[in-house]
Design a protein around this motif. Structure first.
Motif, PDB file in Angstrom:
ATOM      1  N   GLU A   1       0.844  -1.187   0.000  1.00 12.36           N
ATOM      2  CA  GLU A   1       0.000   0.000   0.000  1.00 12.36           C
ATOM      3  C   GLU A   1       0.880   1.238   0.000  1.00 12.36           C
ATOM      4  OE1 GLU A   1      -3.072   0.301  -0.521  1.00 12.36           O
ATOM      5  OE2 GLU A   1      -4.216  -1.350   0.343  1.00 12.36           O
ATOM      6  N   GLY A   2       0.263   2.358  -0.323  1.00  9.21           N
ATOM      7  CA  GLY A   2       1.000   3.616  -0.322  1.00  9.21           C
ATOM      8  C   GLY A   2       0.359   4.595  -1.273  1.00  9.21           C
ATOM      9  N   LEU A   3       0.895   5.806  -1.291  1.00  5.95           N
ATOM     10  CA  LEU A   3       0.387   6.832  -2.191  1.00  5.95           C
ATOM     11  C   LEU A   3       0.828   6.507  -3.618  1.00  5.95           C
ATOM     12  CD1 LEU A   3       1.151   9.964  -0.009  1.00  5.95           C
ATOM     13  CD2 LEU A   3      -1.053   8.816  -0.301  1.00  5.95           C
ATOM     14  N   ASP A   4       0.306   7.276  -4.575  1.00  8.45           N
ATOM     15  CA  ASP A   4       0.736   7.103  -5.963  1.00  8.45           C
ATOM     16  C   ASP A   4       2.225   7.397  -6.073  1.00  8.45           C
ATOM     17  OD1 ASP A   4      -1.787   6.730  -7.798  1.00  8.45           O
ATOM     18  OD2 ASP A   4      -2.355   8.100  -6.187  1.00  8.45           O
ATOM     19  N   ARG A   5       2.897   6.662  -6.934  1.00  6.79           N
ATOM     20  CA  ARG A   5       4.341   6.831  -7.209  1.00  6.79           C
ATOM     21  C   ARG A   5       5.223   6.567  -5.992  1.00  6.79           C
ATOM     22  NH1 ARG A   5       2.465   6.040 -11.637  1.00  6.79           N
ATOM     23  NH2 ARG A   5       1.165   7.645 -12.492  1.00  6.79           N
ATOM     24  N   ALA A   6       4.782   5.686  -5.117  1.00  5.60           N
ATOM     25  CA  ALA A   6       5.621   5.339  -3.965  1.00  5.60           C
ATOM     26  C   ALA A   6       6.613   4.246  -4.332  1.00  5.60           C
ATOM     27  CB  ALA A   6       4.742   4.889  -2.791  1.00  5.60           C
ATOM     28  N   GLY A   7       6.422   3.638  -5.510  1.00  6.40           N
ATOM     29  CA  GLY A   7       7.324   2.559  -5.937  1.00  6.40           C
ATOM     30  C   GLY A   7       6.737   1.172  -5.725  1.00  6.40           C
ATOM     31  N   LYS A   8       5.423   1.098  -5.562  1.00 11.61           N
ATOM     32  CA  LYS A   8       4.788  -0.188  -5.287  1.00 11.61           C
ATOM     33  C   LYS A   8       5.012  -1.190  -6.413  1.00 11.61           C
ATOM     34  CE  LYS A   8       0.687   1.613  -4.633  1.00 11.61           C
ATOM     35  NZ  LYS A   8       1.124   3.014  -4.819  1.00 11.61           N
ATOM     36  N   SER A   9       4.778  -0.775  -7.654  1.00 11.92           N
ATOM     37  CA  SER A   9       4.905  -1.730  -8.771  1.00 11.92           C
ATOM     38  C   SER A   9       6.322  -2.277  -8.886  1.00 11.92           C
ATOM     39  CB  SER A   9       4.524  -1.071 -10.098  1.00 11.92           C
ATOM     40  OG  SER A   9       3.363  -0.324  -9.937  1.00 11.92           O
ATOM     41  N   THR A  10       7.307  -1.398  -8.708  1.00  3.67           N
ATOM     42  CA  THR A  10       8.718  -1.825  -8.738  1.00  3.67           C
ATOM     43  C   THR A  10       8.982  -2.857  -7.649  1.00  3.67           C
ATOM     44  OG1 THR A  10       9.335   0.366  -9.515  1.00  3.67           O
ATOM     45  CG2 THR A  10      11.105  -0.977  -8.578  1.00  3.67           C
ATOM     46  N   GLN A  11       8.501  -2.579  -6.451  1.00 10.21           N
ATOM     47  CA  GLN A  11       8.748  -3.495  -5.332  1.00 10.21           C
ATOM     48  C   GLN A  11       7.994  -4.810  -5.496  1.00 10.21           C
ATOM     49  OE1 GLN A  11      11.096  -3.248  -3.070  1.00 10.21           O
ATOM     50  NE2 GLN A  11      11.727  -1.259  -3.924  1.00 10.21           N
ATOM     51  N   VAL A  12       6.808  -4.747  -6.091  1.00 13.40           N
ATOM     52  CA  VAL A  12       6.056  -5.976  -6.365  1.00 13.40           C
ATOM     53  C   VAL A  12       6.890  -6.871  -7.289  1.00 13.40           C
ATOM     54  CG1 VAL A  12       4.061  -6.874  -7.662  1.00 13.40           C
ATOM     55  CG2 VAL A  12       3.720  -5.066  -5.985  1.00 13.40           C
ATOM     56  N   SER A  13       7.434  -6.296  -8.366  1.00 10.89           N
ATOM     57  CA  SER A  13       8.233  -7.084  -9.324  1.00 10.89           C
ATOM     58  C   SER A  13       9.486  -7.651  -8.664  1.00 10.89           C
ATOM     59  CB  SER A  13       8.672  -6.221 -10.504  1.00 10.89           C
ATOM     60  OG  SER A  13       7.570  -5.655 -11.116  1.00 10.89           O
ATOM     61  N   MET A  14      10.156  -6.819  -7.863  1.00  8.55           N
ATOM     62  CA  MET A  14      11.399  -7.289  -7.231  1.00  8.55           C
ATOM     63  C   MET A  14      11.115  -8.400  -6.225  1.00  8.55           C
ATOM     64  SD  MET A  14      13.435  -3.655  -6.773  1.00  8.55           S
ATOM     65  CE  MET A  14      15.058  -4.267  -6.300  1.00  8.55           C
ATOM     66  N   LEU A  15       9.999  -8.265  -5.496  1.00 12.73           N
ATOM     67  CA  LEU A  15       9.666  -9.311  -4.519  1.00 12.73           C
ATOM     68  C   LEU A  15       9.306 -10.610  -5.242  1.00 12.73           C
ATOM     69  CD1 LEU A  15       9.205 -10.352  -1.676  1.00 12.73           C
ATOM     70  CD2 LEU A  15       6.926  -9.314  -1.705  1.00 12.73           C
ATOM     71  N   LEU A  16       8.516 -10.514  -6.308  1.00 11.25           N
ATOM     72  CA  LEU A  16       8.137 -11.716  -7.058  1.00 11.25           C
ATOM     73  C   LEU A  16       9.373 -12.450  -7.569  1.00 11.25           C
ATOM     74  CD1 LEU A  16       5.046 -10.534  -9.095  1.00 11.25           C
ATOM     75  CD2 LEU A  16       5.110 -12.498  -7.561  1.00 11.25           C
ATOM     76  N   GLN A  17      10.318 -11.683  -8.110  1.00 12.49           N
ATOM     77  CA  GLN A  17      11.550 -12.280  -8.634  1.00 12.49           C
ATOM     78  C   GLN A  17      12.336 -12.970  -7.521  1.00 12.49           C
ATOM     79  OE1 GLN A  17      12.430 -12.514 -11.952  1.00 12.49           O
ATOM     80  NE2 GLN A  17      13.964 -13.921 -11.098  1.00 12.49           N
TER      81      GLN A  17
END
Ligand code: FDM
Ligand code: MG
Length: 207
Positions: A10-26
């Motif tokens: 969770e977080g505000l827009d542009r907090a880096g959620k999508s980037t962190q989702v990808s890195m965690l999945l990897q």
């Protein structure tokens, strides 16, 4: 058999959620931990299509109606979430019910309890990773300002609502650091959650 963990960013827009989702999945894949990504709003469904048009400012709708659509968009994924967790797949989720309540409490002006009500009974996250970002850092990130809600005033109010929603399974992560530094913390929390919830029943929101 042990179940998967329900991990939400969770977080505000542009907090880096999508980037962190990808890195965690990897990172989970590298460790042979079955994991799958889920994004809310899920813009690929019929309901998600209306939400997408609303966010892109192509259609106007009352805020309360949009709120219920965001919640309906989660309900239409309820069974697949449950099934994935039960078969042992960890879900890495970009936004969930807290976004629903935090944004809508600002856009509708209604109490948080009202905003939380439609999501009651949905599967509850085992871990919520709240990525904290300053308004200054937010604006330096690409694509800022295009969609509805991407305004300073809205964002600072949403940030306050998020804080009121935090429970014991939330962790606040300083997302103003490099993505690798943030990822180290995220992975640490995620691996602990995956271990801890293995034999626990899947929780439900507010029940
Ligand atoms: N948003 C997202 C809501 O207002 N309610 C919700 O339930 C969800 C899941 O939609 F401004 C808002 C948050 C954001 C916008 O989300 C689109 P992304 O993550 O920025 O695509
Ligand atoms: Mg956005």
């Amino acid at each position: 058999m042990s179940r998967g963990a329900f991990i939400v960013f969770e977080g505000l827009d542009r907090a880096g959620k999508s980037t962190q989702v990808s890195m965690l999945l990897q990172a989970l894949k590298d460790r042979s931990i079955p994991a799958q990504k889920q994004v809310f709003p899920d813009r690929t469904t019929a309901i998600g299509g209306i939400i997408n048009d609303y966010l892109a400012k192509k259609v106007e709708l009352p805020s309360e109606a949009v709120h219920l659509l965001f919640s309906a968009n989660r309900w239409e994924c309820k069974n697949s979430i449950q099934e994935s967790l039960e078969k042992g797949t960890t879900l890495v989720v970009d936004r969930y019910a807290a976004s629903g309540a935090a944004y809508s409490s600002v856009t509708t002006g209604r109490p948080l309890e009202w905003c939380r009500a439609p999501d009651q009974g949905l599967p509850a996250p085992d871990l919520v990773l709240f990525l904290e970002v300053s308004p200054e850092a937010q604006k330096t990130r690409p694509d800022w300002g295009g969609e509805r809600f991407e305004r300073d005033e809205t964002q600072s109010k949403v940030a306050k609502s998020f804080r009121q929603l935090a429970t014991s399974n939330w962790v606040f992560v300083d997302a103003g650091r490099t993505k690798e530094e943030v990822h180290q913390d995220v992975l640490d929390f995620a691996l602990k959650a995956i271990e801890a919830c293995k034999q626990q029943p899947i929780g439900k929101l507010d029940e």
